[in-house]
Design a protein around this motif. Structure first.
Motif, PDB file in Angstrom:
ATOM      1  N   THR A  70     -53.074  39.411 -75.107  1.00 52.54           N
ATOM      2  CA  THR A  70     -52.098  39.559 -74.029  1.00 52.54           C
ATOM      3  C   THR A  70     -52.332  40.836 -73.239  1.00 52.54           C
ATOM      4  N   ASN A  71     -52.632  41.915 -73.933  1.00 50.19           N
ATOM      5  CA  ASN A  71     -52.745  43.221 -73.285  1.00 50.19           C
ATOM      6  C   ASN A  71     -54.139  43.832 -73.368  1.00 50.19           C
ATOM      7  N   GLU A  91     -51.059  47.197 -69.359  1.00 49.84           N
ATOM      8  CA  GLU A  91     -49.629  47.290 -69.639  1.00 49.84           C
ATOM      9  C   GLU A  91     -48.911  46.039 -69.157  1.00 49.84           C
ATOM     10  N   GLU A  93     -47.702  43.492 -70.805  1.00 44.93           N
ATOM     11  CA  GLU A  93     -46.509  43.170 -71.578  1.00 44.93           C
ATOM     12  C   GLU A  93     -45.325  44.036 -71.138  1.00 44.93           C
ATOM     13  N   LYS A  94     -45.582  45.326 -70.986  1.00 46.62           N
ATOM     14  CA  LYS A  94     -44.520  46.244 -70.575  1.00 46.62           C
ATOM     15  C   LYS A  94     -43.972  45.858 -69.206  1.00 46.62           C
ATOM     16  N   LEU A  97     -41.926  42.559 -69.346  1.00 45.99           N
ATOM     17  CA  LEU A  97     -40.580  42.758 -69.887  1.00 45.99           C
ATOM     18  C   LEU A  97     -39.671  43.443 -68.879  1.00 45.99           C
ATOM     19  N   TYR A 121     -40.748  32.848 -73.093  1.00 50.33           N
ATOM     20  CA  TYR A 121     -41.840  33.816 -72.963  1.00 50.33           C
ATOM     21  C   TYR A 121     -42.052  34.582 -74.263  1.00 50.33           C
ATOM     22  N   ARG A 125     -44.127  36.270 -79.615  1.00 48.88           N
ATOM     23  CA  ARG A 125     -43.943  37.715 -79.781  1.00 48.88           C
ATOM     24  C   ARG A 125     -42.858  37.974 -80.822  1.00 48.88           C
ATOM     25  N   HIS A 128     -40.056  40.512 -80.843  1.00 58.69           N
ATOM     26  CA  HIS A 128     -38.914  40.342 -79.941  1.00 58.69           C
ATOM     27  C   HIS A 128     -38.080  39.109 -80.313  1.00 58.69           C
TER      28      HIS A 128
END
Length: 201
Positions: A70-71, A91, A93-94, A97, A121, A125, A128
């Motif tokens: 993902t990142n 970044e 993912e950051k 979000l 989504y 993960r 989360h």
């Protein structure tokens, strides 16, 4: 890139072999260059040291990506029997979000779908998981339908809570009968999952 921060942008790439155990990889802001003519080190944005390795014979210079996540991903450069690898991290993912939280904060009171999408989504993960459950429960509180119950079922299945997942997928099947046109797109995967999950502990 290789733990050196590089701003998003378009760059020229220079590969500067120093010896058998050290190469320099340079990212430069000037994308109009042809070879080193006109090169100015003041335009460098990254100057990386990498260790070349032996690899399978590659007749022409080959760029490839591997270990894609993902990142992050690895950028591989191979030519003849030599290979170098650059580790790329982002970044994404950051930022994703941040965008999700912004969308949820401005969602209309009757918008159950945005909460369901946001929870979906988070499916892969696990860190989360609890937040995803909060979001899908919010979606269900706005409108209880087959789709958000299906998302909730998948969240539990991803957390290896298969009996809860089976119960929720059974509910999704039942609710699907009230909106057959929308449900038929998901019917096979929901019903197959239900048959599988109800057998698992």
């Amino acid at each position: 890139m290789n733990q050196e921060r590089v701003p998003a942008g378009t760059y020229s790439l220079f590969i500067l072999p120093q010896n058998d155990s050290l190469w320099h990889i340079v990212l430069n802001k000037d994308t109009t260059l042809w070879g080193l003519e006109g090169y100015n080190e003041l335009d460098d944005v990254a100057y990386l040291e990498v260790k070349p390795k032996k690899g399978p014979f590659t007749e022409t210079l080959l760029y490839s990506f591997s270990d894609i996540g993902t990142n992050k991903a690895n950028l591989n450069l191979a030519w003849e029997n030599t290979k170098v690898t650059l580790k790329i991290e982002t970044e994404i993912e950051k930022k994703a979000l941040q965008n999700i939280n912004k969308a949820l904060s401005t969602a209309a009171p009757d918008d159950w779908f945005i909460w369901a999408q946001s929870a979906e989504y988070m499916l892969s993960r696990k860190e989360h998981h609890q937040k995803a459950l909060e979001w899908i429960n919010k979606s269900i509180s706005i409108k209880d339908n087959f789709y958000n119950n299906w998302i909730k079922a998948k969240l539990y299945a991803h957390n290896s809570e298969f009996q809860m997942a089976a119960s929720l997928s059974a509910k999704a099947i039942q609710l699907g009968s009230t909106e057959p046109e929308s449900y038929k797109t998901y019917a096979q995967q929901i019903e197959t999952a239900y048959s599988d999950w109800k057998k698992r502990k």
